[in-house]
Write an enzyme that holds these catalytic residues in place. Sequence first.
Site, PDB file in Angstrom:
ATOM      1  CG  ASP A 107      -1.946   0.982   1.338  1.00  0.00           C
ATOM      2  OD1 ASP A 107      -2.082   1.781   0.414  1.00  0.00           O
ATOM      3  OD2 ASP A 107      -2.635   1.039   2.378  1.00  0.00           O
ATOM      4  CG  PHE A 156     -10.174  -2.734   3.211  1.00  0.00           C
ATOM      5  CD1 PHE A 156      -8.973  -2.517   3.869  1.00  0.00           C
ATOM      6  CD2 PHE A 156     -10.918  -3.875   3.516  1.00  0.00           C
ATOM      7  CE1 PHE A 156      -8.515  -3.426   4.824  1.00  0.00           C
ATOM      8  CE2 PHE A 156     -10.471  -4.780   4.467  1.00  0.00           C
ATOM      9  CZ  PHE A 156      -9.263  -4.553   5.119  1.00  0.00           C
ATOM     10  CG  ASP A 163      -7.107  -9.539   8.120  1.00  0.00           C
ATOM     11  OD1 ASP A 163      -6.181  -9.014   7.473  1.00  0.00           O
ATOM     12  OD2 ASP A 163      -7.409  -9.192   9.281  1.00  0.00           O
ATOM     13  NE  ARG A 169      -5.580 -13.542   8.434  1.00  0.00           N
ATOM     14  CZ  ARG A 169      -4.894 -12.415   8.252  1.00  0.00           C
ATOM     15  NH1 ARG A 169      -4.489 -12.086   7.046  1.00  0.00           N
ATOM     16  NH2 ARG A 169      -4.627 -11.620   9.263  1.00  0.00           N
TER      17      ARG A 169
HETATM   18  P1  5GP Z   1       1.763  -0.409   3.885  1.00  0.00           P
HETATM   19  O1  5GP Z   1       2.794  -0.504   4.975  1.00  0.00           O
HETATM   20  O2  5GP Z   1       2.284  -0.769   2.503  1.00  0.00           O
HETATM   21  O3  5GP Z   1       1.025   0.893   3.879  1.00  0.00           O
HETATM   22  O4  5GP Z   1       0.624  -1.411   4.262  1.00  0.00           O
HETATM   23  C1  5GP Z   1       0.768  -2.722   4.087  1.00  0.00           C
HETATM   24  C2  5GP Z   1      -0.186  -3.477   4.982  1.00  0.00           C
HETATM   25  O5  5GP Z   1      -1.451  -2.812   5.156  1.00  0.00           O
HETATM   26  C3  5GP Z   1      -0.491  -4.782   4.330  1.00  0.00           C
HETATM   27  O6  5GP Z   1       0.486  -5.755   4.647  1.00  0.00           O
HETATM   28  C4  5GP Z   1      -1.864  -5.096   4.846  1.00  0.00           C
HETATM   29  O7  5GP Z   1      -1.769  -5.718   6.093  1.00  0.00           O
HETATM   30  C5  5GP Z   1      -2.521  -3.745   5.057  1.00  0.00           C
HETATM   31  N1  5GP Z   1      -3.401  -3.366   3.939  1.00  0.00           N
HETATM   32  C6  5GP Z   1      -3.251  -2.314   3.097  1.00  0.00           C
HETATM   33  N2  5GP Z   1      -4.258  -2.252   2.210  1.00  0.00           N
HETATM   34  C7  5GP Z   1      -5.085  -3.299   2.492  1.00  0.00           C
HETATM   35  C8  5GP Z   1      -6.316  -3.784   1.914  1.00  0.00           C
HETATM   36  O8  5GP Z   1      -6.890  -3.256   0.951  1.00  0.00           O
HETATM   37  N3  5GP Z   1      -6.851  -4.904   2.481  1.00  0.00           N
HETATM   38  C9  5GP Z   1      -6.281  -5.549   3.537  1.00  0.00           C
HETATM   39  N4  5GP Z   1      -6.894  -6.625   3.994  1.00  0.00           N
HETATM   40  N5  5GP Z   1      -5.127  -5.107   4.112  1.00  0.00           N
HETATM   41  C10 5GP Z   1      -4.535  -4.009   3.588  1.00  0.00           C
END
Ligand code: 5GP
Length: 179
Positions: A107, A156, A163, A169
């Site tokens: 993300d 999301f 999850d 999941r």
């Molecule tokens: P980042 O550190 O890249 O901002 O976020 C990564 C983490 O955020 C991912 O490993 C995941 O746990 C969570 N995350 C970000 N977007 C989503 C999404 O659309 N769905 C889910 N289930 N988790 C997300």
Amino acid sequence: MMSELRLLDKTFSPYLNADEIALRVKHLAEDLERDYASRKVLFVSVLNGAFMFTSDLMKALDLSLEISFIKVSSYEGMASTGKVKEIIGLKNSVEGRHVIILEDIVDTGTTLLKIDEIFKSKNPASLEICTLLFKKSEFKGNTPPKYVGFEIPNKFVVGYGLDYDESGRNLSELYQLKE
Ligand code: 5GP
């Protein structure tokens, strides 16, 4: 046919079905086989979210490889540093190895940056990221993941390992939060 899904207090719409995911995973496997044909790879899967992607990708791959699983835990560090991330569960030696980190979703890239930093300090021969999903518009890092299953919008998603509050999941498909 996928239909609308209710998980806890939220409603999700069908996004990617099992066949679409399987086809993309197969193509990722082909890319990796081409790029790593003569090298032994250490795949490092980031739990929990990447478990299903890891399983399907590993079954699709015809490569000489090892698989290891890690978790990234956030804990409250010193008051001045705030939240610090650490990696738990890494048993394999990384030095001199060709390492590919397997993620479910990137993300903003904050989690990835931390993992990347920790692995680089262990002197791998090479280090790349392979993620099933990439929210490109939200990414704040300098280097985007080299291997990406799907670039997705900033909505999301759940299913296929990902999850919503620990639910969803086990789903074979991906669903998107309904507006
Ligand atoms: P980042 O550190 O890249 O901002 O976020 C990564 C983490 O955020 C991912 O490993 C995941 O746990 C969570 N995350 C970000 N977007 C989503 C999404 O659309 N769905 C889910 N289930 N988790 C997300």
